[in-house]
Design a protein around this motif. Sequence first.
Motif, mmCIF file in Angstrom:
data_model
loop_
_atom_site.group_PDB
_atom_site.id
_atom_site.type_symbol
_atom_site.label_atom_id
_atom_site.label_comp_id
_atom_site.label_asym_id
_atom_site.label_seq_id
_atom_site.Cartn_x
_atom_site.Cartn_y
_atom_site.Cartn_z
ATOM 1 N N GLU A 76 0.837 -1.197 0.000
ATOM 2 C CA GLU A 76 0.000 0.000 0.000
ATOM 3 C C GLU A 76 0.871 1.246 0.000
ATOM 4 O O GLU A 76 0.560 2.247 -0.655
ATOM 5 N N ALA A 77 2.003 1.164 0.691
ATOM 6 C CA ALA A 77 2.902 2.319 0.736
ATOM 7 C C ALA A 77 3.528 2.587 -0.619
ATOM 8 O O ALA A 77 3.732 3.727 -1.011
ATOM 9 N N SER A 78 3.830 1.457 -1.333
ATOM 10 C CA SER A 78 4.427 1.647 -2.648
ATOM 11 C C SER A 78 3.456 2.279 -3.625
ATOM 12 O O SER A 78 3.858 2.918 -4.585
ATOM 13 N N GLU A 79 2.135 2.078 -3.405
ATOM 14 C CA GLU A 79 1.125 2.649 -4.282
ATOM 15 C C GLU A 79 0.675 4.027 -3.834
ATOM 16 O O GLU A 79 -0.142 4.646 -4.485
ATOM 17 N N ARG A 80 1.214 4.472 -2.694
ATOM 18 C CA ARG A 80 0.801 5.767 -2.168
ATOM 19 C C ARG A 80 1.252 6.874 -3.109
ATOM 20 O O ARG A 80 2.405 6.932 -3.503
ATOM 21 N N ILE A 81 0.336 7.750 -3.479
ATOM 22 C CA ILE A 81 0.602 8.803 -4.467
ATOM 23 C C ILE A 81 0.366 10.166 -3.831
ATOM 24 O O ILE A 81 -0.632 10.370 -3.130
ATOM 25 N N VAL A 82 1.289 11.082 -4.088
ATOM 26 C CA VAL A 82 1.178 12.440 -3.546
ATOM 27 C C VAL A 82 0.412 13.307 -4.540
ATOM 28 O O VAL A 82 0.690 13.297 -5.735
ATOM 29 N N PHE A 83 -0.565 14.055 -4.072
ATOM 30 C CA PHE A 83 -1.397 14.908 -4.915
ATOM 31 C C PHE A 83 -0.962 16.349 -4.747
ATOM 32 O O PHE A 83 -1.091 16.936 -3.675
ATOM 33 N N GLU A 84 -0.401 16.931 -5.800
ATOM 34 C CA GLU A 84 0.026 18.328 -5.788
ATOM 35 C C GLU A 84 -0.769 19.070 -6.849
ATOM 36 O O GLU A 84 -0.363 19.127 -8.028
ATOM 37 N N PRO A 85 -1.889 19.636 -6.536
ATOM 38 C CA PRO A 85 -2.769 20.261 -7.541
ATOM 39 C C PRO A 85 -2.157 21.516 -8.150
ATOM 40 O O PRO A 85 -1.461 22.279 -7.487
ATOM 41 N N PHE A 86 -2.454 21.714 -9.429
ATOM 42 C CA PHE A 86 -2.068 22.925 -10.147
ATOM 43 C C PHE A 86 -2.938 22.998 -11.400
ATOM 44 O O PHE A 86 -3.466 21.998 -11.883
ATOM 45 N N ASN A 87 -3.122 24.192 -11.916
ATOM 46 C CA ASN A 87 -3.925 24.359 -13.127
ATOM 47 C C ASN A 87 -3.155 23.802 -14.330
ATOM 48 O O ASN A 87 -1.962 24.086 -14.492
ATOM 49 N N PHE A 88 -3.853 23.033 -15.148
ATOM 50 C CA PHE A 88 -3.162 22.384 -16.273
ATOM 51 C C PHE A 88 -4.118 22.201 -17.446
ATOM 52 O O PHE A 88 -5.347 22.213 -17.284
ATOM 53 N N ASP A 89 -3.514 22.035 -18.616
ATOM 54 C CA ASP A 89 -4.254 21.715 -19.839
ATOM 55 C C ASP A 89 -3.965 20.246 -20.172
ATOM 56 O O ASP A 89 -2.817 19.883 -20.439
ATOM 57 N N PRO A 90 -4.966 19.356 -20.139
ATOM 58 C CA PRO A 90 -4.726 17.927 -20.381
ATOM 59 C C PRO A 90 -4.212 17.628 -21.783
ATOM 60 O O PRO A 90 -3.715 16.537 -22.030
ATOM 61 N N ASN A 91 -4.323 18.589 -22.687
ATOM 62 C CA ASN A 91 -3.833 18.369 -24.051
ATOM 63 C C ASN A 91 -2.337 18.645 -24.194
ATOM 64 O O ASN A 91 -1.734 18.269 -25.197
ATOM 65 N N GLU A 137 -10.473 9.827 -8.873
ATOM 66 C CA GLU A 137 -9.327 10.496 -9.474
ATOM 67 C C GLU A 137 -9.784 11.612 -10.410
ATOM 68 O O GLU A 137 -9.234 12.712 -10.398
ATOM 69 N N ALA A 138 -10.787 11.302 -11.224
ATOM 70 C CA ALA A 138 -11.293 12.300 -12.163
ATOM 71 C C ALA A 138 -11.880 13.498 -11.423
ATOM 72 O O ALA A 138 -11.608 14.653 -11.770
ATOM 73 N N GLU A 139 -12.701 13.241 -10.404
ATOM 74 C CA GLU A 139 -13.327 14.327 -9.653
ATOM 75 C C GLU A 139 -12.290 15.186 -8.941
ATOM 76 O O GLU A 139 -12.482 16.386 -8.752
ATOM 77 N N ARG A 140 -11.156 14.575 -8.585
ATOM 78 C CA ARG A 140 -10.124 15.302 -7.852
ATOM 79 C C ARG A 140 -9.388 16.294 -8.751
ATOM 80 O O ARG A 140 -8.999 17.383 -8.310
ATOM 81 N N ILE A 141 -9.200 15.935 -10.030
ATOM 82 C CA ILE A 141 -8.377 16.805 -10.891
ATOM 83 C C ILE A 141 -9.207 17.709 -11.810
ATOM 84 O O ILE A 141 -8.680 18.684 -12.353
ATOM 85 N N ILE A 142 -10.497 17.402 -11.996
ATOM 86 C CA ILE A 142 -11.329 18.201 -12.908
ATOM 87 C C ILE A 142 -11.349 19.694 -12.554
ATOM 88 O O ILE A 142 -11.265 20.545 -13.445
ATOM 89 N N PRO A 143 -11.436 20.077 -11.280
ATOM 90 C CA PRO A 143 -11.471 21.517 -10.963
ATOM 91 C C PRO A 143 -10.233 22.285 -11.420
ATOM 92 O O PRO A 143 -10.268 23.508 -11.528
ATOM 93 N N TYR A 144 -9.143 21.567 -11.687
ATOM 94 C CA TYR A 144 -7.893 22.244 -12.065
ATOM 95 C C TYR A 144 -7.645 22.223 -13.573
ATOM 96 O O TYR A 144 -6.604 22.692 -14.034
ATOM 97 N N ILE A 145 -8.591 21.680 -14.318
ATOM 98 C CA ILE A 145 -8.418 21.594 -15.767
ATOM 99 C C ILE A 145 -8.808 22.913 -16.421
ATOM 100 O O ILE A 145 -9.906 23.426 -16.204
ATOM 101 N N HIS A 146 -7.913 23.452 -17.230
ATOM 102 C CA HIS A 146 -8.174 24.674 -17.992
ATOM 103 C C HIS A 146 -7.688 24.425 -19.426
ATOM 104 O O HIS A 146 -6.491 24.486 -19.699
#
Length: 299
Positions: A76-91, A137-146
């Motif tokens: 579980e520790a190896s799969e632990r992922i750090v979330f650092e939000p920032f505004n981004f363009d998925p393209n 995962e999707a709900e977590r990053i959608i607010p930062y998509i521009h």
Amino acid sequence: MKKIIKDYFTFSVRERNSAIVLLVLIAFFIAFPIWYKSTKPKPVIDKVLLHEVEQLQQNNPTHDDSNYKSHYKSEEASERIVFEPFNFDPNTVHEAGWHRLGLREKTIKTILNYRIKGGTFRQAADIKKIWGMKQDEAERIIPYIHIVNAYPTKKVYQPYKKEVMKPQIVDINTATIEELKIIPGMTNGLQYRIVRYREKLGGFLTIEQTRETYGMNDSEFALIKPFLTLKETLLTKININTATDYELGSHPYIERNVAKAIVLYRQQHGNYQTVSEIKKIVFIKDNLFLKISPYLTTE
């Protein structure tokens, strides 16, 4: 009827012996496993060792569970992922940016492959369509998509305009097929036939000679004549002292009988000193001589 039954249930000596052997074999294979099992030695159990194992299990009853839990936690520790939000363009965001957003490696590769193949995110919710993307995962990053430019500008192609070349006046003795082609009236490959006739003739002396081209009619000649001129009159000539009757007869103005007569006269009287000597041949009249002489030489 009795005879049939008797014959059916009556066995020969050989058949009876075979049946007895088969029954003995069946009985052997049935009895052998039972006998082998009864004769197999029982395993020797070390009672002292068994007692020690029981004591060890009593002293540490949760040993296996703890190992499992610790192993689970390490995974579980190896799969632990750090979330650092920032505004981004998925393209346009690079691979490292997806890692900062807390996505799993497999999901990141799926997104990158989608973009390589020409896929485009047109709106933020499109991120949910990625195969393997979890809902949280999707709900977590959608607010930062521009998305900066969801619809890439398509290259506008101008309609093809065929370049129309204006016809020009050309020298009939030097004009190429391409130059003749753009002259009005050059239909059905007439330009090819003109050039071919010019080569056989050795060149034109007058513009009117082009009318002699095979397949040309008066209306076509009237259309092309204003675009023709004659500046170069350098002709390809035939040497009547060396040419064969076949070479002479290949010229459009010299018939085969005339060609043979020219060669025969040369053979009888020697080489020609001047072209005009061919007039000594009976059937070469003045009009024919004037027509063919420009294309003949003695040198």
